[in-house]
Design a protein around this motif. Structure first.
Motif, PDB file in Angstrom:
ATOM      1  N   VAL A 188       0.897  -1.243  -0.017  1.00 31.06           N
ATOM      2  CA  VAL A 188       0.006   0.011  -0.002  1.00 31.06           C
ATOM      3  C   VAL A 188       0.848   1.223  -0.136  1.00 31.06           C
ATOM      4  N   PHE A 189       2.203   1.003   0.142  1.00 33.81           N
ATOM      5  CA  PHE A 189       2.841   2.330   0.251  1.00 33.81           C
ATOM      6  C   PHE A 189       4.346   1.871   0.096  1.00 33.81           C
TER       7      PHE A 189
ATOM      8  N   GLU B  34       8.090   3.905   0.271  1.00 33.46           N
ATOM      9  CA  GLU B  34       9.171   5.133   0.396  1.00 33.46           C
ATOM     10  C   GLU B  34      10.484   4.850  -0.180  1.00 33.46           C
TER      11      GLU B  34
ATOM     12  N   VAL C 155      11.239   2.014   2.334  1.00 39.86           N
ATOM     13  CA  VAL C 155      10.305   1.277   3.132  1.00 39.86           C
ATOM     14  C   VAL C 155       9.246   0.548   2.215  1.00 39.86           C
TER      15      VAL C 155
ATOM     16  N   GLU D  33       5.464  -0.926   2.717  1.00 37.89           N
ATOM     17  CA  GLU D  33       4.301  -1.044   3.737  1.00 37.89           C
ATOM     18  C   GLU D  33       3.127  -2.074   2.987  1.00 37.89           C
TER      19      GLU D  33
ATOM     20  N   ALA E 281       5.085  -3.472   7.571  1.00 38.22           N
ATOM     21  CA  ALA E 281       6.277  -2.609   6.855  1.00 38.22           C
ATOM     22  C   ALA E 281       7.385  -3.046   7.013  1.00 38.22           C
TER      23      ALA E 281
END
Lengths: 446, 126
Positions: B39-40, B42, B58, B60, B65
């Motif tokens: 979902v994410f 970085e 990262v 997640e 995460a």
């Protein structure tokens, strides 16, 4: 009844299992000069009745807003709390300060937090709010850290018109990561815009201001936002939520992160806590926001449900890398704020703010007209104002207390240049009679 | 589990494609599959330095995460925005559109320490 669970026999068995002779051996790694080597200096136990009576007599030494007429604010406010707040709060299904550890089972708690977040967004004019924080001061410090993470810069400008204790907390939080802090000078009770311009540079992650500020004055957020954004810095605003009933929201003024103390929203003054920190931000900074968020979704059958999101970063695997130490929560205080806001409603909330504004204006006018008292600044204020006094604030407060009036805050302790100045607060709870009584007493003192 | 033979791998489940002095880095099919719905993501910025075996970003997912570890040291010369804008691309195409960063290597000999496809296959089957 035994309060020490282990019998001598059990202790003997444990020691035997560990192959040590006595408990002292377990502490032998601690050098003897560092050990206490004597009994604790506490008396023997009291019976329950004795203890209760002792605690009651200690509690009786406190002076609370129930016994006095309170004109003291400075970050902790005597606002009206509808009695339904405490009844809803003390329902057993809600009665915990924690967000649930098996969150999705607790749909009721999650919904209340979702409502809370939605209300904070509405108030602040921001896109997203987290599920709450410890208090206003730590929320502000976290916002400063967050701004540094977002901008990848390591300096913040802090308004000296921000609550002095909040500034201390910010300093403490920023000390570890080595973030530089520069304070903005004030003039006429407001942050000096020229000083902001001068101190803003390409290293500045954020400008931190309070709205209304510590002196009750209303900062020009729009202008400060422009200044900050021109240098690529964020605007972090620490608000009194009650003021947002009538003031333009920080979001409308260009703020990027909004934090504040939620005590005003249905949480009693109780010797400093527990309080409620709130934090909201623009959508694009959501992932850098500390804490967690409750989201709304649908299950496989299309029914509405709530989920706890963004918790993995803080609670579980990456705790060592979390930007914040928010791993507990103020869910119960957030619930109080939610219930308060839903009970007073949109119109009622505005009315609370209007009453604060009007009553403060009335008090300000009455007090400034007294001989020996004057207003140092002409800046518009919301619920607090600074008054210059001829007599020492300490003397004034002592005299007022004799009449069961809690006077204003002596500003000299925080701002040496404001020795002989007091900060008075007038909430919607103060009646015309009480304000006139204050004026009469102050008149008699000078 | 797809383990393309032309790539190098780390024990932390990153894949590396070497192009001259540059290394293109992503996470493996096994990694995205274990993480679940991502979902994410970085990632660092162009110009940032990455250090071998140190975290550089990262990912997640709905359940966890995780850090991304740099397989080699060097400077980030390109960043793929797609995983940041649409993280699901990492689930859909981990070796293609889901690539993450390109690094100009400061010590190409570090490649020798990376795993071959066979070695990595053995690791995830173990």
């Amino acid at each position: 009844m035994k309060f020490i669970p282990h019998t001598d026999e059990e202790r003997r068995q444990m020691l035997k299992h560990l192959a040590v002779e006595n408990t002292d051996q377990l502490f032998k790694d601690i050098p003897s000069e560092l050990r206490l080597n004597r009994d604790l200096a506490v008396e023997g136990g009291l019976s329950e009745m004795e203890l209760q009576s002792h605690m009651n007599s200690l509690a009786g030494l406190n002076t609370g807003v129930d016994q006095t007429i309170c004109f003291l604010g400075a970050g902790a406010y005597d606002h009206y709390i509808p009695s339904a707040v405490k009844h809803i709060l003390s329902r057993s299904e809600f009665y915990t300060a924690y967000t649930p550890y098996q969150p999705e089972i607790s749909q009721g708690v999650l919904q209340s937090i979702f409502e809370y977040q939605s209300m904070i967004c509405l108030l602040t004019g921001m896109d997203a709010a987290n599920a709450s924080m410890y208090d206003g001061a730590s929320a502000l410090a976290e916002a400063a850290l967050m701004a540094c993470a977002v901008t990848r810069r390591d300096k913040v400008l802090v308004a000296s018109t921000l609550h002095p204790e909040y500034r201390e907390v910010v300093k403490t939080y920023l000390h570890g990561p080595g973030i530089e802090i520069s304070e903005i000078a004030y003039q006429e009770g407001l942050s000096q815009l020229a000083d902001i311009d001068q101190k803003l540079d390409k290293k500045t992650a954020a400008v931190l201001v309070q709205y209304p500020n510590f002196f009750g004055c209303i900062e020009d957020l729009g202008k400060i936002a422009e200044q900050a954004h021109a240098k690529g810095a964020l605007l972090v605003v620490c608000v009194d939520p009650i003021a947002l009933g009538i003031l333009k929201s920080p979001g409308q003024c260009g703020a990027d992160i909004v934090v504040g103390e939620g005590q005003s929203l249905g949480i009693p003054l109780s010797y400093g806590g527990p309080y409620l920190g709130f934090m909201a931000c623009k959508d694009k900074y959501l992932r850098k926001m500390p804490g967690r968020i409750v989201g709304q979704t649908v299950d496989v059958e299309g029914r509405r449900g709530y989920v706890l999101t963004l918790q993995a970063r803080e609670q579980h695997i990456r705790r060592d890398k979390a930007t914040s130490n928010i791993c507990s929560n103020q869910a119960l205080c957030a619930l109080a704020a939610t219930v308060y806001l839903s009970l007073v409603g949109r119109q009622g909330f505005k009315q609370v703010a209007e009453l604060c504004l009007q009553k403060t204006a009335y008090a300000k006018e009455l007090l400034a007209a007294l001989p020996g008292y004057q207003l140092p600044w002409q800046t518009p204020v919301f619920k607090e104002f600074v008054l210059k006094t001829k007599e020492a604030p300490e003397v004034i407060n002592r005299e007022l207390l004799k009449e069961n009036i809690l006077g204003g805050l002596d500003l000299g302790g925080y701002y040496p240049e404001l020795a002989g100045h007091m900060l008075f607060c007038v909430t919607e709870k103060r009646s015309r009679r009480e304000i006139e009584l204050l004026a009469a007493r102050l008149g008699a003192i000078s | 589990m797809k383990v393309p033979s032309e790539l190098k791998y780390t024990k932390e489940h990153e894949w590396v494609k070497i192009e001259g002095n540059r290394a293109i880095i992503g996470i493996t099919y096994y990694a995205q599959d274990s993480l679940g719905d991502i979902v994410f993501v970085e990632l660092p910025s162009v110009g940032d330095a990455v250090e071998v075996e140190e975290p550089f970003g990262v990912v997640e997912s709905v359940k966890t995460a995780s850090d991304l570890y740099a397989p080699v040291s060097g400077q980030v010369v390109e960043v793929n925005n797609e995983p940041m804008d649409s993280p699901e691309v990492v689930n859909q195409d981990p070796y293609g559109q889901g690539w993450m960063i390109m690094v100009e290597m400061s010590d190409p000999s570090q490649i020798e320490k990376l795993m071959s496809a066979e070695e990595y296959q053995a690791l995830i089957e173990a």
